[in-house]
Design an enzyme around this catalytic site. Structure first.
Site, PDB file in Angstrom:
ATOM      1  N   LYS A  22       0.853  -1.210   0.000  1.00  0.00           N
ATOM      2  CA  LYS A  22       0.000   0.000   0.000  1.00  0.00           C
ATOM      3  C   LYS A  22       0.877   1.244   0.000  1.00  0.00           C
ATOM      4  CE  LYS A  22      -1.714   1.493   4.038  1.00  0.00           C
ATOM      5  NZ  LYS A  22      -1.341   2.890   4.387  1.00  0.00           N
ATOM      6  N   ASN A  23       1.905   1.256   0.843  1.00  0.00           N
ATOM      7  CA  ASN A  23       2.703   2.474   1.019  1.00  0.00           C
ATOM      8  C   ASN A  23       3.729   2.699  -0.075  1.00  0.00           C
ATOM      9  OD1 ASN A  23       1.167   2.940   3.231  1.00  0.00           O
ATOM     10  ND2 ASN A  23       2.727   2.402   4.739  1.00  0.00           N
ATOM     11  N   CYS A 120      -4.779  12.630  12.583  1.00  0.00           N
ATOM     12  CA  CYS A 120      -5.477  11.345  12.474  1.00  0.00           C
ATOM     13  C   CYS A 120      -5.330  10.660  13.827  1.00  0.00           C
ATOM     14  CB  CYS A 120      -4.867  10.494  11.366  1.00  0.00           C
ATOM     15  SG  CYS A 120      -3.257   9.904  11.818  1.00  0.00           S
ATOM     16  N   ARG A 125       0.524  14.642  12.989  1.00  0.00           N
ATOM     17  CA  ARG A 125       1.071  14.385  11.648  1.00  0.00           C
ATOM     18  C   ARG A 125       1.038  15.621  10.741  1.00  0.00           C
ATOM     19  NH1 ARG A 125      -1.074   8.764   9.564  1.00  0.00           N
ATOM     20  NH2 ARG A 125       0.797   8.867   8.294  1.00  0.00           N
ATOM     21  N   ASP A 310       5.009   0.588  11.818  1.00  0.00           N
ATOM     22  CA  ASP A 310       3.779  -0.047  11.317  1.00  0.00           C
ATOM     23  C   ASP A 310       3.644  -1.496  11.755  1.00  0.00           C
ATOM     24  OD1 ASP A 310       3.651   1.721   8.124  1.00  0.00           O
ATOM     25  OD2 ASP A 310       3.214   2.319  10.183  1.00  0.00           O
ATOM     26  N   ARG A 402      -8.468  -0.761   4.631  1.00  0.00           N
ATOM     27  CA  ARG A 402      -7.579   0.253   4.047  1.00  0.00           C
ATOM     28  C   ARG A 402      -6.230  -0.363   3.685  1.00  0.00           C
ATOM     29  NH1 ARG A 402      -7.445   5.897   7.101  1.00  0.00           N
ATOM     30  NH2 ARG A 402      -5.997   6.134   5.391  1.00  0.00           N
TER      31      ARG A 402
HETATM   32  C1  EPZ Z   1       4.355   6.933   6.114  1.00  0.00           C
HETATM   33  O1  EPZ Z   1       3.574   7.954   6.690  1.00  0.00           O
HETATM   34  C2  EPZ Z   1       3.452   5.712   6.058  1.00  0.00           C
HETATM   35  N1  EPZ Z   1       2.287   5.996   5.212  1.00  0.00           N
HETATM   36  C3  EPZ Z   1       2.984   5.353   7.480  1.00  0.00           C
HETATM   37  O2  EPZ Z   1       2.192   4.170   7.391  1.00  0.00           O
HETATM   38  C4  EPZ Z   1       4.227   5.066   8.325  1.00  0.00           C
HETATM   39  O3  EPZ Z   1       3.829   4.788   9.648  1.00  0.00           O
HETATM   40  C5  EPZ Z   1       5.160   6.286   8.301  1.00  0.00           C
HETATM   41  O4  EPZ Z   1       5.490   6.628   6.935  1.00  0.00           O
HETATM   42  C6  EPZ Z   1       6.455   6.033   9.056  1.00  0.00           C
HETATM   43  O5  EPZ Z   1       7.118   4.938   8.484  1.00  0.00           O
HETATM   44  C7  EPZ Z   1       2.438   5.963   3.869  1.00  0.00           C
HETATM   45  O6  EPZ Z   1       3.518   5.710   3.356  1.00  0.00           O
HETATM   46  C8  EPZ Z   1       1.218   6.248   3.046  1.00  0.00           C
HETATM   47  P1  EPZ Z   1       6.428  10.321   8.111  1.00  0.00           P
HETATM   48  P2  EPZ Z   1       4.128   9.489   6.660  1.00  0.00           P
HETATM   49  O7  EPZ Z   1       6.345  11.563   7.305  1.00  0.00           O
HETATM   50  O8  EPZ Z   1       4.900   9.722   5.422  1.00  0.00           O
HETATM   51  C9  EPZ Z   1       6.418  13.634  11.503  1.00  0.00           C
HETATM   52  C10 EPZ Z   1       0.291   2.820   7.706  1.00  0.00           C
HETATM   53  O9  EPZ Z   1      -0.157   2.288   8.723  1.00  0.00           O
HETATM   54  N2  EPZ Z   1       6.299  14.593  10.387  1.00  0.00           N
HETATM   55  O10 EPZ Z   1       7.608   9.402   7.925  1.00  0.00           O
HETATM   56  O11 EPZ Z   1       2.990  10.374   6.979  1.00  0.00           O
HETATM   57  C11 EPZ Z   1       5.192  12.760  11.634  1.00  0.00           C
HETATM   58  O12 EPZ Z   1       4.207  13.408  12.405  1.00  0.00           O
HETATM   59  C12 EPZ Z   1       0.796   4.251   7.769  1.00  0.00           C
HETATM   60  O13 EPZ Z   1       0.403   2.270   6.579  1.00  0.00           O
HETATM   61  C13 EPZ Z   1       6.389  15.945  10.660  1.00  0.00           C
HETATM   62  O14 EPZ Z   1       6.562  16.355  11.810  1.00  0.00           O
HETATM   63  O15 EPZ Z   1       5.113   9.456   7.913  1.00  0.00           O
HETATM   64  C14 EPZ Z   1       5.734  11.529  12.318  1.00  0.00           C
HETATM   65  O16 EPZ Z   1       5.823  11.768  13.705  1.00  0.00           O
HETATM   66  C15 EPZ Z   1       0.585   4.866   9.148  1.00  0.00           C
HETATM   67  N3  EPZ Z   1       6.271  16.840   9.635  1.00  0.00           N
HETATM   68  C16 EPZ Z   1       7.152  11.411  11.738  1.00  0.00           C
HETATM   69  O17 EPZ Z   1       7.474  12.708  11.205  1.00  0.00           O
HETATM   70  C17 EPZ Z   1       6.090  16.435   8.336  1.00  0.00           C
HETATM   71  O18 EPZ Z   1       6.016  17.289   7.438  1.00  0.00           O
HETATM   72  C18 EPZ Z   1       7.280  10.395  10.605  1.00  0.00           C
HETATM   73  O19 EPZ Z   1       6.270  10.717   9.654  1.00  0.00           O
HETATM   74  C19 EPZ Z   1       6.010  15.049   8.079  1.00  0.00           C
HETATM   75  C20 EPZ Z   1       6.130  14.147   9.118  1.00  0.00           C
END
Ligand code: EPZ
Length: 425
Positions: A22-23, A120, A125, A310, A402
């Site tokens: 998915k990701n 969420c 996030r 995850d 999902r």
């Molecule tokens: C991706 O989310 C995945 N989703 C998530 O999977 C996964 O948990 C996550 O990466 C971490 O591996 C998809 O790929 C669609 P991040 P993403 O940006 O990109 C903070 C699932 O269950 N952050 O790596 O949104 C954020 O809040 C989902 O399949 C900022 O502060 O994650 C988090 O604490 C859940 N500012 C950390 O960084 C930003 O602009 C990592 O988030 C972006 C992120």
């Protein structure tokens, strides 16, 4: 709403074909916006989030065609006739990954208006790193009325951006945008998740020039345009990890096919330490308990190649019925322990202190009605139900839909007593 009923205590035996990730599928679909030629994605899973992304792209003017069915679907996407550069709130709020259309639309059309995704269940996030990174490539960005208004009338310019923390989505957005920026872009402290690498390989197949793939420093040479390509979506390591945990949690034996075990290294190392016997081969793995009960081991989630956040809820479910104590620490998201109260209702012994949970293994969980809150918390309820004595009813299973393709069918084929109860309304 649908529910899932599980009658637990039955060891799983059999083989499960792992679906496309998915990701990886979500950013790969957004990448079609970078070209006016067709992008063909094979091994694309049939999931609610994939359908949501297709709907979002279609409202921009992308045409999509799907052939094949579950487990081996191919989607052809064409963004040759984009009619809108706005991603509206009513679609973006359904799925945070919608923000991945921002980079490609801005890079190709010089402007984009994308709703802020909002928080969420697992945390606030924000998307500040996406915004700061695109600004470093010359974008003028204003946040107003709940939307990101981004402009680059003269096109994006290559630049250097150092991520203050690892972000999968921001790395993906910037890497896509940089492909059409003028000049060279360097992304430092970039995410190295396999899904990010898969996107980079696809961008290069489209004529992009991404180097440093798999490392934390990506260099992208901008090009004038990208052409179409055919790309196979990488296997879903989180789905595979979930079923690997199910095998040892139910004291069964599963063969997982269609996934390269190196994508799961952190999990497999931890499961071996906890008492699993794992044989790996090029296209999969076989897993069962080595001898007797599994043992509690400490886990800390980290960006790849560390233990994936995850899989945190799923490994915690295993620890609830493992011998001894285990400390699980979540370092990526601020609120990713919603599965804890539900597991406790099934008899688990878990105490949470800030971002760590102390789990003391119990002999058996007891089935109970539980509530799903987010995708990975939901599947940890499924795992607990499979191992528990008695009947577990999981509410709000739309979360599961999902991210897990044909979950009940795959588990039932391995001996699980699992059934979807069609809900009213
Ligand atoms: C991706 O989310 C995945 N989703 C998530 O999977 C996964 O948990 C996550 O990466 C971490 O591996 C998809 O790929 C669609 P991040 P993403 O940006 O990109 C903070 C699932 O269950 N952050 O790596 O949104 C954020 O809040 C989902 O399949 C900022 O502060 O994650 C988090 O604490 C859940 N500012 C950390 O960084 C930003 O602009 C990592 O988030 C972006 C992120």
């Amino acid at each position: 709403m649908d529910k899932i009923r599980i009658r637990g205590g039955r060891p799983l035996h059999g083989r499960i074909q792992i679906s496309g990730a998915k990701n990886a599928g979500l950013p790969l679909m957004a990448a079609c916006l970078l070209s006016d030629q067709t992008l063909t994605l094979s091994n694309l899973p049939a999931l609610a989030d994939i359908a949501t992304m297709a709907t979002l792209l279609e409202q921009h003017g992308v045409t999509t065609e799907v052939e094949g069915e579950n487990g081996s679907r191919t989607m052809r996407l064409n963004a040759g006739n984009i009619t809108s550069t706005t991603a509206p709130y009513d679609l973006v709020r359904k799925m945070r990954a919608s923000v991945l259309v921002l980079g490609p639309i801005l890079a190709r059309f010089g402007e984009a208006r994308v709703s802020l995704p909002g928080g969420c269940a697992i945390g606030n996030r924000p998307v500040d790193l996406h915004v700061k990174g695109l600004t470093a490539l010359g974008a003028e960005i204003v946040l107003e009325e709940g939307y990101i208004h981004a402009k680059a009338p003269k096109g994006l310019k290559g630049g250097r951006y150092v991520f203050p923390q690892v972000s999968v989505g921001a790395t993906e957005n910037l890497m896509m945008a940089a492909c059409l920026a003028e000049g060279e872009t360097t992304l430092v402290n970039a995410a190295r998740e396999p899904e990010v690498n898969d996107l980079a390989h696809c961008l290069n197949a489209m004529g992009g020039k991404v180097s440093g793939i798999g490392t934390d420093t990506l260099t992208i040479q901008g090009v004038a345009a990208l052409h179409g390509a055919e790309h196979r979506v990488v296997a879903d390591r989180i789905e595979a990890g979930t079923y690997a945990i199910a095998a040892v949690m139910t004291d069964g034996e599963l063969e997982l096919t269609g996934v390269c075990p190196t994508l799961l290294e952190a999990l497999l190392k931890l499961l071996t330490e906890a008492g699993a016997k794992i044989d790996t081969f090029e296209d999969g793995l076989r897993i069962r308990r080595a001898n007797g009960m599994m043992a509690g081991v400490d886990v800390m989630t980290e960006p790849y190649p560390g233990f994936p956040t995850d899989l945190q809820a799923q490994i915690m479910a295993l620890m609830t019925v493992s011998k001894g104590a285990a400390m699980v620490t979540e370092t990526i998201f601020e609120n990713r322990f919603m599965h804890v109260p539900e597991l406790c209702r099934m008899g688990a012994n878990i105490n949470v202190h800030h971002s760590s949970a102390m789990i003391r293994g119990v002999e058996k969980l007891k089935g109970a009605p539980v509530m799903a809150t987010d995708l990975r918390a939901s599947v940890s309820m499924v795992l607990a139900g499979l191992a528990a004595e008695g009947e577990t009813i999981i509410n709000r299973v739309y979360h599961l839909d999902r991210g897990y393709e044909r979950l009940e069918a795959k588990l039932a084929a391995c001996g699980a007593d699992i059934e979807r109860l069609r809900g009213e309304g």
